[in-house]
Design a protein around this motif. Sequence first.
Motif, short mmCIF file in Angstrom:
data_model
loop_
_atom_site.label_atom_id
_atom_site.label_comp_id
_atom_site.label_asym_id
_atom_site.label_seq_id
_atom_site.Cartn_x
_atom_site.Cartn_y
_atom_site.Cartn_z
N GLY A 1 34.50 44.79 23.01
CA GLY A 1 35.28 45.08 24.30
C GLY A 1 36.23 43.89 24.81
N LEU A 2 36.59 44.04 25.94
CA LEU A 2 37.45 43.44 26.70
C LEU A 2 36.42 42.82 27.76
N PRO A 3 36.12 41.48 27.59
CA PRO A 3 35.20 40.74 28.43
C PRO A 3 35.77 40.79 29.84
N THR A 4 35.04 41.16 30.70
CA THR A 4 35.28 41.08 32.06
C THR A 4 34.44 40.55 33.03
N PHE A 5 34.99 39.42 33.42
CA PHE A 5 33.90 38.48 34.39
C PHE A 5 34.29 38.78 35.65
N LYS A 6 32.93 39.26 36.63
CA LYS A 6 33.47 39.19 38.16
C LYS A 6 32.22 37.94 38.73
N ILE A 7 33.14 37.02 39.41
CA ILE A 7 32.49 35.70 39.85
C ILE A 7 32.61 35.53 41.40
N LYS A 8 31.51 35.10 41.67
CA LYS A 8 31.53 35.00 43.26
C LYS A 8 31.21 33.41 43.33
N THR A 9 31.96 32.61 44.16
CA THR A 9 31.64 31.19 44.35
C THR A 9 31.72 31.05 45.65
N PRO A 10 30.50 29.86 46.08
CA PRO A 10 30.63 29.22 47.26
C PRO A 10 31.98 28.61 47.67
N VAL A 11 32.36 28.43 48.98
CA VAL A 11 33.60 28.02 49.43
C VAL A 11 33.47 26.60 48.94
#
Length: 513
Positions: A66-76
């Motif tokens: 597939g088309l690798p799709t990342f969703k990333i949440k980062t601390p400030v």
Amino acid sequence: MEKLFESMYQLIVETSTKLPKDVRRAIAKAKLSESAGTRAAMSLATITENITMADENVSPICQDTGLPTFKIKTPVGVNQLEIKEAIYTAIAQATKDGKLRPNSVDSLTGANSGDNLGVGTPVIKFEQWEKDYIDARLILKGGGCENKNIQYSLPCELEGLGRAGRDLDGIRKCVMHSVYQAQGQGCSAGVIGVGIGGDRTSGYELAKEQLFRSLDDENAIPELKELEEYVMENANKLGIGTMGFGGETTLLGCKVGVANRIPASFFVSVAYNCWAYRRLGVKINAESGDLMEWMYQEGEMIDFSKELAEQEEVAATSDSREIVLEAPITEEKIRSLKVGDVVRINGRMFTGRDAIHKYLSDNDSPVDLDGQIIYHCGPVMLKDAEGNWEVKAAGPTTSIREEPYQGDIMKRFGIRAVMGKGGMGAKTLKALGEHGGVYLNAIGGAAQYYADCIKGVDGVDLMEFGIPEAMWHLRVEGFTAVVTMDSHGNSLHADVEKSSLEKLAQFKDRVFS
Ligand SMILES: O=C(O)C[C@H](O)C(=O)O
Ligand code: SF4
């Protein structure tokens, strides 16, 4: 954050090779719903065997990673550029190691970048949050199911269902229609993510976002919970079944999200995901980059390997005819095949997908294709220490894309069988009758299962099209597929499409006020 590369690499490998627990449970449930000896039961047996093989081989569940799709949440305060860099390096490494297929192709020239990096690939979406760790999720959604995504602009007229208005009942009709229009081509049984509202872009984003939910969660909005339950119950009455072969389970999950819209627009966007629903997530330490915890780990882990012995009995009791095919195949032999026959292929087959079909429509073939079998497949290939090609994953691709070329090419080169998944259309069916040919349906996504049937790679042509698109000369043993279109004008796909449309029409009347 020196451990970040390692954490991202693990996330990629695990996502590509190990199906999440909730998806396994949904597949196990689907398996229970099908009667022994049916095509759906046989397909699900192959699928679960494939899942086990991917676990054991630590190799891609499906060759289309597939088309690798990342969703990333980062601390400030976390450096997102550093995370991006770690992802790029991990993607390139996982591609080199055969855990991802080189899938990034220049849209204008067709050149494959070879390492899954390129303009817009992979997709990485960042968000900030108040927590102190990094939440990194990845989905590997293949092209066949992506092509079955659909967006409705309400109000609209829908085949079988009539008018869909700008209300919950109109939304219901769109969702039911989305399952019907996908048929088996997105490797059903599938999971749909639905986005209500937004604009054309954010609507699809919202739909895809739903695919990050667990299959077991409950929608917090009562109307949407009701809609999800309704769709799960009724879409499974459409009779499309696994791979569109007919059967009891067409959908493994339905997740619906809602966002505001602007007054003039009312979109319902649907993201269709195949059964090879590869999405995982990790919690990462924001200072060291260490992997702290895996997500989607709730509940029982189904071990399909225990069922394998039992499955062999199922296969043995199936009442379909079994025929051995070996190229070159005569016209007489091909004309003796009928829809429903199970074939076991030994000997030679050649891969050919989009680039090869376009090429063959304007050029001579690099090999003699008289009496041969063409396999619509873009494998994952690696070179071993001696420089020989090794097949890492090799399931079928969606055949309908070759519809404009297929019939003419079969006639011109004397090809007797084409194999892929999802079926082909009227033009190919006509050519099969005129020329004496068959269409064979292999089980979509069963890339490990089929790789195991490939005993050798004897050559390759047109490598300039890149690994997935080249023409590989394969030597196979016991490669199993089902005749779903024959030379007598029969098409299982046309039959299932017709009967599912009739069933869809039962859901015409208003349900939600
Ligand atoms: O590209 C592939 O190998 C398969 C694709 O995902 C498809 O479903 O057609
Ligand atoms: S071949 Fe089927 S299982 Fe694999 S990515 Fe395409 S749609 Fe999914």
